[in-house]
Design an enzyme around this catalytic site. Structure first.
Site, short mmCIF file in Angstrom:
data_model
loop_
_atom_site.label_atom_id
_atom_site.label_comp_id
_atom_site.label_asym_id
_atom_site.label_seq_id
_atom_site.Cartn_x
_atom_site.Cartn_y
_atom_site.Cartn_z
CG ASP A 136 1.59 -42.24 48.66
OD1 ASP A 136 2.36 -41.59 47.95
OD2 ASP A 136 1.80 -42.43 49.88
CG ASP A 289 -3.92 -38.39 63.38
OD1 ASP A 289 -3.45 -39.26 64.16
OD2 ASP A 289 -4.99 -38.56 62.77
#
Length: 533
Positions: A136, A289
Site C-alpha cells: 500500500d 486482528d
C-alpha cells in the site's frame, strides 16, 4: 523623596492585592472542600479500589493458571493432536496443504527486504506455497524497490505475487481483505500473516500447520514475538517487559483455558474456512486482528498459542512511534468492546463461561480497567489525597495490591527485574495516553479510527548516525513537547511539595519520582533519536 516613597508604596499595594486573592481562594476552598471535594474524592478512592481489586484478582487468577500449566506440563502438543507432516509416495507434494503467506506493508523502506526474504525462505514444498506482498506504499520509489525485490525472488523460482490497489481504504484490514479476493487464493487452505518487520524462522510452517491439519476445530495458531532491538534503549526494554508478560501469561492462559485469545495481527496462521465463516477482515476499528479473533471464537473456533515458536520483530524505538502504536492498541479494543459486547452476550454458540471470560476478563478488566485505574488512581486520586488529608487510602490498596500486581507483571522478563522501578514509572506515564485513547474508543470520539503505521527503523540508525556523525541532528521543539505529560508532571510536583511541607505519609518520595518521569517524557527525552536529513 516623593518619587521614592511612591515606588515603595506600589509593591505593598500589589502585595496586599495578592494576599487578598490568596485569602479569597482559601475561603472558597474551605467552603467547597467539606461538602463537595471530600465526598467526591472518597467516591473516587472507592471506585479505584474496586477496579484495583478486579485487576488484582485477574492477575492472581492468571498466575495460578500459569503455575498449573507449567506444573502439569499442559503443552499444546499434549492437548491437541500433532504429527509432523510426512511425504506421501502416491500423492507427492499434493499431500501438503496449500499455504498463502500475506505480507502487508506501507512505505516500509527500512525492513521490506527482511520480511520478504524471511517469507521466501520458509521451508515448505515450493509448489504448495504462495507469497503475497500487499504493498500500500504511497512513495513511488519505495514501491519500485519492493517490486524489484519481488522480481528477484520470483527469478529464483519462488511463487511470489506483488499486489497493489488504487486506495488505502481500510488500511491493513482493507489490504488483507483485497488480497483474499484474488483467484489463486481459492486453492489455499491456510493463510499466514506477517507484518513488514517480522522474520519467521524457516520451520515456522512445519510447526504450525500440523495443528490445523489434524485438529479441524482449530482456526488459528499464534506464534510469539521475539524482539531484535530490545536492548536499543531503555524504552524498548520497558516495552519488552510489558509484551513478554502479554505473551507468556495472557496469551498462554487464554490458550490453555478457553482456547481463546486476541490474534496479534501477525506471526499467526489462520484456517481460511474459519476466517471466511467469521466474516473475513473488517475495518470498523483499528484492531482488525482482535475483531476477527472475537468473531471467529463466537462461531466456535478454537485457538492455540505456541509460546516456544518465536518470530523476530522490531519494537518501536522512537517515542512518537510508540505513542501512535499505544493509541491504536488502547483505542481499538475499547471501541470494539462497545460494538461487540451485546453480540457476545447474545451469542448461542459458546458457553456462558466463555462469554464471561471474553466480556469481563479479556475486554473490561484488561483493556479498559487496567488503563484507567493505573492513571486515575496513581496519578490523580492518590496525589489529590495529599491536598485533602480527610480522605485516606488504605495500605492494602496503596501498597500491597499494586506491589503484587507489579511483581506478577515482572515474571515475564526476569532479566529486567532490576529495571522494575523504571518500568512502573514509565507505565504510569503511558497510562495517561492509554486512558485518553480508551475513552476515545468508548465514546467513539474524534481520533477513534486514526491509523498511523508504526515506524520501523531496521538498520537505519547505524547508517544515519554514521552519515551524520559530524553534524548535530536538528530537533523540532514542537515535536518534542507533550503538554498533557508536562501538566500532569507539574500537578504531581505540586502535590509532592505540599506533602513534603504539610503531609505525614511521605507520599512525596513517589510523587517527585513520578513527576520527574512525566517531565522527561513530556520534554521528549526518551527513546531513540533519529537524525533528520
Amino acid at each position: 523623596m516623593d518619587r521614592l516613597s511612591s515606588t515603595a508604596i506600589l509593591p505593598e499595594a500589589f502585595q496586599g492585592a495578592r494576599d487578598d486573592i490568596t485569602e479569597q481562594l482559601g475561603v472558597v476552598w474551605q467552603q467547597i472542600k467539606a461538602p463537595v471535594i471530600v465526598p467526591l474524592l472518597r467516591l473516587s478512592v472507592l471506585l479505584c479500589l474496586a477496579m484495583s481489586v478486579m485487576l488484582f484478582v485477574e492477575k492472581v487468577y492468571m498466575a495460578v493458571v500459569i503455575v498449573l500449566v507449567k506444573l502439569f506440563r499442559r503443552r499444546p502438543e499434549t492437548r491437541y493432536k500433532w504429527e509432523p507432516m510426512g511425504d506421501d509416495a502416491e500423492l507427492g507434494n499434493a499431500a501438503y496443504p496449500m499455504v498463502l503467506v500475506q505480507i502487508p506493508m506501507y512505505n516500509e523502506k527500512e525492513v521490506y527486504q527482511l520480511s520478504i526474504g524471511a517469507a521466501c525462505g520458509l521451508s515448505w514444498p515450493s509448489d504448495r506455497i504462495i507469497i503475497q506482498v500487499l504493498d500500500d506504499s504511497t512513495d513511488p520509489a519505495i514501491k519500485e524497490l519492493v517490486q524489484i525485490e519481488c522480481r528477484r525472488w520470483a527469478s529464483k523460482g519462488v511463487n511470489i505475487k506483488y499486489e497493489i490497489r488504487d486506495n488505502r481504504n481500510g488500511y491493513k484490514a482493507g489490504a488483507l481483505k483485497e488480497g483474499m479476493k484474488h483467484s489463486y487464493v481459492k486453492q489455499c487452505d491456510y493463510v499466514a500473516v506477517f507484518d513488514a518487520d517480522f522474520q519467521p524462522e524457516p520451520d515456522f510452517l512445519w510447526r504450525t500447520i500440523p495443528f490445523l491439519v489434524h485438529n479441524p476445530q482449530i482456526g488459528l495458531v499464534q506464534g510469539r514475538w521475539k524482539f531484535v532491538n530490545s536492548n536499543e534503549c531503555l524504552m524498548t526494554r520497558m516495552q519488552e517487559m510489558s509484551l513478554d508478560y502479554h505473551f507468556t501469561v495472557e496469551q498462554e492462559v487464554g490458550s490453555s483455558t478457553y482456547a481463546f485469545f486476541g490474534f496479534n495481527g501477525t506471526a499467526g496462521v489462520w484456517r481460511i474456512a474459519a476466517l471466511n465463516e467469521a466474516g473475513g477482515w473488517k475495518d470498523r476499528t483499528t484492531v482488525e486482528d482482535m475483531d476477527l479473533a472475537v468473531r471467529a471464537s463466537l462461531k466456535g473456533w478454537k485457538f492455540i498459542f505456541l509460546g516456544d515458536l518465536k518470530v523476530k520483530s522490531e519494537l518501536p524505538s522512537t517515542l512518537k512511534a510508540y505513542r501512535y502504536q499505544q493509541h491504536r492498541w488502547s483505542c481499538g479494543p475499547a471501541n470494539l468492546f462497545r460494538k461487540m459486547a451485546m453480540d457476545i452476550a447474545r451469542n448461542k454458540n459458546v458457553t456462558l463461561w466463555t462469554k464471561v471470560h471474553v466480556i469481563y476478563s479479556f475486554f473490561f478488566v484488561r483493556k479498559i480497567v487496567a488503563h484507567i485505574v493505573t492513571f486515575i488512581f496513581y496519578c490523580v486520586v492518590i496525589p489529590a489525597t495529599v491536598l485533602v488529608p480527610e480522605v485516606e487510602v488504605p495500605n492494602w490498596g496503596l501498597v500491597y495490591i499494586p506491589s503484587t500486581i507489579t511483581l506478577l507483571n515482572a515474571v515475564g522478563t526476569p532479566r529486567s527485574l532490576h529495571l522494575l522501578v523504571f518500568w512502573i514509572l514509565f507505565e504510569n506515564v503511558m497510562s495517561l495516553h492509554r486512558t485518553k485513547a480508551t475513552l476515545i474508543g468508548l465514546l467513539e470520539a474524534g481520533r477513534v479510527n486514526e491509523w498511523v503505521v508504526t515506524e520501523k527503523l531496521g538498520d537505519v540508525m547505524k547508517t544515519k548516525v554514521a552519515a551524520k556523525a559530524a553534524r548535530k541532528p536538528r530537533i523540532r521543539i514542537g515535536d518534542r513537547l507533550h503538554l498533557l505529560e508536562l501538566f500532569t508532571g507539574a500537578y504531581l510536583f505540586f502535590c509532592g511539595c505540599y506533602d513534603l511541607s504539610f503531609g505525614k505519609n511521605h507520599y512525596y518520595l513517589y510523587l517527585f519520582l513520578q513527576a520527574i518521569t512525566f517531565f522527561v517524557v513530556g520534554f521528549g527525552y526518551v527513546g531513540t533519536f533519529v537524525p533528520q536529513p
